[in-house]
Design a protein around this motif. Structure first.
Motif, short mmCIF file in Angstrom:
data_model
loop_
_atom_site.label_atom_id
_atom_site.label_comp_id
_atom_site.label_asym_id
_atom_site.label_seq_id
_atom_site.Cartn_x
_atom_site.Cartn_y
_atom_site.Cartn_z
N TYR A 287 58.04 0.38 -2.54
CA TYR A 287 57.29 -0.55 -1.68
C TYR A 287 56.91 0.17 -0.39
O TYR A 287 57.76 0.53 0.41
CB TYR A 287 58.17 -1.77 -1.37
CG TYR A 287 57.49 -2.81 -0.49
CD1 TYR A 287 56.48 -3.61 -1.00
CD2 TYR A 287 57.86 -2.97 0.84
CE1 TYR A 287 55.85 -4.56 -0.20
CE2 TYR A 287 57.24 -3.92 1.64
CZ TYR A 287 56.23 -4.71 1.12
OH TYR A 287 55.60 -5.64 1.92
N LEU A 288 55.63 0.44 -0.21
CA LEU A 288 55.21 1.23 0.94
C LEU A 288 53.83 0.82 1.47
O LEU A 288 52.89 1.63 1.49
CB LEU A 288 55.24 2.73 0.62
CG LEU A 288 54.39 3.30 -0.52
CD1 LEU A 288 54.29 4.81 -0.36
CD2 LEU A 288 54.95 2.98 -1.86
N PRO A 289 53.66 -0.44 1.88
CA PRO A 289 52.35 -0.88 2.37
C PRO A 289 51.91 -0.15 3.62
O PRO A 289 50.71 -0.10 3.93
CB PRO A 289 52.57 -2.37 2.65
CG PRO A 289 54.03 -2.52 2.87
CD PRO A 289 54.67 -1.52 1.96
N PHE A 290 52.86 0.40 4.38
CA PHE A 290 52.52 1.14 5.59
C PHE A 290 52.74 2.64 5.44
O PHE A 290 52.89 3.37 6.41
CB PHE A 290 53.36 0.62 6.76
CG PHE A 290 53.09 -0.82 7.10
CD1 PHE A 290 51.95 -1.19 7.79
CD2 PHE A 290 53.98 -1.81 6.69
CE1 PHE A 290 51.70 -2.51 8.10
CE2 PHE A 290 53.74 -3.15 7.00
CZ PHE A 290 52.59 -3.50 7.70
N GLY A 291 52.74 3.11 4.18
CA GLY A 291 53.01 4.52 3.95
C GLY A 291 54.51 4.78 3.94
O GLY A 291 55.32 3.86 3.97
N GLY A 292 54.88 6.06 3.91
CA GLY A 292 56.30 6.39 3.86
C GLY A 292 56.60 7.70 4.54
O GLY A 292 55.70 8.45 4.92
N GLY A 293 57.87 7.96 4.74
CA GLY A 293 58.28 9.20 5.37
C GLY A 293 58.06 9.19 6.87
O GLY A 293 57.88 8.14 7.49
N VAL A 294 58.03 10.39 7.47
CA VAL A 294 57.92 10.48 8.93
C VAL A 294 56.53 10.06 9.42
O VAL A 294 56.35 9.75 10.60
CB VAL A 294 58.21 11.92 9.42
CG1 VAL A 294 59.66 12.29 9.17
CG2 VAL A 294 57.27 12.93 8.77
#
Length: 368
Positions: A287-294
């Motif tokens: 689940y990554l509607p705002f992207g992921g990682g740093v």
């Protein structure tokens, strides 16, 4: 700098102004005898929120609408082929950017000269102060670039998600009623009115079902399809070697559609994020509607707060119905939105709602 702009303290100070802009907008929608184009109107709403709340500009409505038209020309042509020919999209985008920056420079200069009557630090204030803290006075060009970046971050994706939210509340009246029940149980909604002083940041963050609704809107209707990353270290994926230095694109939409943790992926079901199911917690990157990682979206907390404030106002003060026979199809370009913009007729819950005029600029300006 951006961590300060979107900090808990900053969001707390933005919230009353966000609510005022949303209330003003919903009054205008409810007083319109015709149906409105929700996608077009939420673009105006998110642009106004960025200009009035994030940047603290006191721009009259007429000039604000003109700036919005120029900004839309800029956004429509920002991804054009870089061919600098007369009448090309690229040339139109360059001209729109120049016109936009002139308008922003005027607004910034007026803001710098008029510091009276401020009761909170907006994002542009924080940007300016951060520069001073690091011993560097920001140039006008840097201020214009930062301003444009903040508007860009707050505009298109939030308008897309706001439209999707309204469409899902129309499609699923039980979800809307469950939202109202939660608002009543938390002492926020009473006798059809929002209780004065009840909408603080902590109170909004405690609304568990509302959070589930917003999460589900963003899962099923993620505004943008994906993002780009540069490979920092060679790695292998499904038997293919991806070399260091390559640019790769990850798909948010495909991830949400194929992630095994989500059951019945095409069904709008906020309870999938409820206690006992927590489908968003079974794995880091399903689940990554705002992207992921740093490189996750820095404005995600502001976007979710805006959507929650909009949902609360919709559940508390408005009645709305689809103005077309069927729900429109969805297009994915440039961001997710209904092909016809979603035609909806709004009514105020109060029988006198249509008599209420919109908030004046003077009232908004007095609180900014």
């Amino acid at each position: 700098v951006f961590s300060k702009i979107f900090s808990h303290e900053a969001l707390e100070s933005y919230l009353p102004k966000i609510q005022l802009v949303i209330k003003d907008t919903l009054r205008a929608w409810s007083s319109n005898p015709e149906s409105i184009n929700v996608y077009h109107e939420t673009q105006k709403l998110t642009f106004r929120m960025a200009i009035r709340v994030l940047l603290g500009f006191r721009i009259p409505d007429e000039e604000l609408n003109r700036l919005l038209e120029v900004y839309q020309q800029f956004v429509e042509n920002v991804f054009s082929l870089p061919v600098d020919l007369p009448f090309s999209g690229y040339r139109r985008g360059i001209r729109a950017r120049e016109t936009l920056q002139k308008g922003l420079e005027k607004a910034i200069q007026e803001k710098l000269q008029n510091t009276q009557g401020k009761d909170y630090a907006d994002a542009l204030d924080i940007l300016i102060e951060s520069g001073k803290e690091h011993g560097k006075e920001l140039t006008m060009q840097e201020l214009k670039d930062g301003t444009l970046e903040l508007i860009f971050a707050a505009y298109a994706t939030t308008a897309s998600a706001s439209t999707s939210l309204i469409m899902q509340l129309l499609k699923h009246p039980r979800v809307l009623e469950k939202l109202r029940e939660e608002l009543r149980s938390k002492g926020i909604l009473h006798n059809g009115c929002i209780c004065e002083g009840s909408l603080r940041l902590d109170n909004i963050n405690s609304l568990y079902y509302l959070d589930c609704v917003i999460k589900e809107v963003l899962r099923l209707f993620t505004p943008i399809s994906g993002g780009y990353r540069t490979v920092l270290q060679t790695f292998e994926l499904d038997g293919f070697q991806i070399p260091k230095g390559w640019s790769v694109m990850y798909s948010i939409r495909d991830t949400h559609d194929t992630a095994p943790v989500f059951k019945d992926v095409d069904v709008f079901d906020p309870d999938r994020f409820g206690q006992g199911r927590t489908e968003d917690k079974d794995g880091r990157f399903h689940y990554l509607p705002f992207g992921g990682g740093v490189r996750t979206c820095l404005g995600k907390h502001l976007a979710k707060l805006f959507l929650k404030a909009l949902a609360i106002e919709l559940a508390s003060t408005s009645r709305f119905e689809l103005a077309t026979r069927t729900f429109p199809k969805i297009t994915l370009v440039p961001v997710v939105h209904p092909v016809d913009g979603l035609k909806v007729k709004f009514f105020g819950l109060d029988s006198n709602q249509n008599e209420i005029l919109t908030e004046t600029d003077a009232m908004l300006g007095a609180t900014v």
